[in-house]
Design a protein around this motif. Structure first.
Motif, short mmCIF file in Angstrom:
data_model
loop_
_atom_site.label_atom_id
_atom_site.label_comp_id
_atom_site.label_asym_id
_atom_site.label_seq_id
_atom_site.Cartn_x
_atom_site.Cartn_y
_atom_site.Cartn_z
N ALA A 9 0.85 -1.19 0.00
CA ALA A 9 0.00 0.00 0.00
C ALA A 9 0.89 1.24 0.00
N PRO A 10 0.40 2.36 -0.54
CA PRO A 10 1.22 3.57 -0.62
C PRO A 10 1.81 4.01 0.71
N GLU A 11 1.07 3.82 1.80
CA GLU A 11 1.57 4.27 3.10
C GLU A 11 2.76 3.44 3.60
N ASN A 12 2.97 2.28 2.97
CA ASN A 12 4.08 1.42 3.38
C ASN A 12 5.27 1.52 2.43
N LYS A 13 5.26 2.51 1.55
CA LYS A 13 6.35 2.66 0.60
C LYS A 13 7.72 2.82 1.27
N PRO A 14 7.83 3.55 2.40
CA PRO A 14 9.14 3.64 3.05
C PRO A 14 9.72 2.29 3.45
N ILE A 15 8.84 1.37 3.88
CA ILE A 15 9.30 0.02 4.23
C ILE A 15 9.78 -0.70 2.98
N ALA A 16 9.03 -0.59 1.88
CA ALA A 16 9.44 -1.22 0.63
C ALA A 16 10.78 -0.69 0.17
#
Length: 198
Positions: free
Chosen positions: A98-105
Motif C-alpha cells: 500500500a502507498p503508506e508502506n512505501k518507506p518500508i518497501a
C-alpha cells in the motif's frame, strides 16, 4: 521475525506479533515505536542469524567463484528447510505494498541493493585477480546471481526441494566465464561472460 517472515509486513497483524512476542500492544509500541521499526529490527535479526551465510561466504572464500557458488549452495540448503518460512526473508519481501508502506518497501529494496553491491565487489575482485576476463560486466553478473537467488526463494516457497534448487545452482555456475589466457586477444575462450561486452 518469524511472524513477519511467514506473513509478510502487511500480512502480520499487531495481534499476531504481540502474541508471538508474549507482550501487549502498548509494550510493543513502547519498545519499538512502530510496527515499521519492529520490522526493520526483525530484518536485521534475520541477516545476523538465518541469513548470515551469505556474508560469511563472501568474507571467507578466497576466490570469487568459490564465494558465489557457496552463496548459491548455502541458499539451496537453507531455503527449503521450513515450509512456512521458505526462501530468503529479504529477497521477496514487500515487492508490492500500500502507498503508506512505501518507506518500508524502499528500506527492503535498499537491503537487496546492498547485497548486489557485495556481489559486485566480489566479482570485481575476481576480475582484478585474473579469475574473470577483464571485460566481464560485474554489475550485470551480480544482478544475474541476485536474480537466481530471488528465483530460488520463490521456488522454495512453492515447495522446491534442496536437490531441485541445487540443480539450479549447477546450471547457474555453468555460466561462469573462463579466464582469458595471458597474452590472448579477441573472444574469450570457454563460456561467454554474463553481461560481458565481448
Amino acid at each position: 521475525m518469524e511472524v513477519f517472515w511467514k506473513l509478510g509486513y502487511e500480512g502480520a497483524s499487531i495481534a499476531e506479533l504481540t502474541e508471538a512476542m508474549g507482550i501487549t500492544a502498548p509494550s510493543l509500541y513502547a519498545a519499538f515505536g512502530s510496527k515499521a521499526e519492529l520490522y526493520r529490527q526483525a530484518l536485521e535479526r534475520y541477516q545476523a542469524d538465518q541469513g548470515s551465510f551469505t556474508a560469511r561466504a563472501l568474507d571467507e572464500e578466497p576466490t570469487a567463484r568459490g564465494a558465489m557458488e557457496r552463496v548459491l549452495r548455502e541458499s539451496a540448503k537453507h531455503f527449503p528447510r521450513r515450509k512456512q518460512l521458505a526462501g530468503c526473508m529479504v529477497s521477496a519481501a514487500v515487492l508490492t505494498c500500500a502507498p503508506e508502506n512505501k518507506p518500508i518497501a524502499e528500506h527492503v529494496a535498499g537491503l537487496r541493493a546492498g547485497a548486489l553491491k557485495r556481489f559486485e565487489d566480489c566479482l570485481r575482485n575476481g576480475i582484478a585477480q585474473g579469475e574473470l576476463p577483464a571485460e566481464t560486466n560485474a554489475t550485470a553478473m551480480a544482478r544475474y546471481f541476485g536474480a537466481v537467488i530471488q528465483g530460488m526463494t520463490v521456488q522454495a516457497q512453492d515447495g522446491a526441494s534442496e536437490a531441485e534448487l541445487l540443480g539450479i545452482v549447477e546450471i547457474a555456475m555453468q555460466t561462469w566465464p573462463a579466464p582469458r589466457p595471458a597474452g590472448t586477444r579477441g573472444t574469450t575462450r570457454g563460456k561467454a561472460p554474463v553481461g560481458g561486452s565481448a
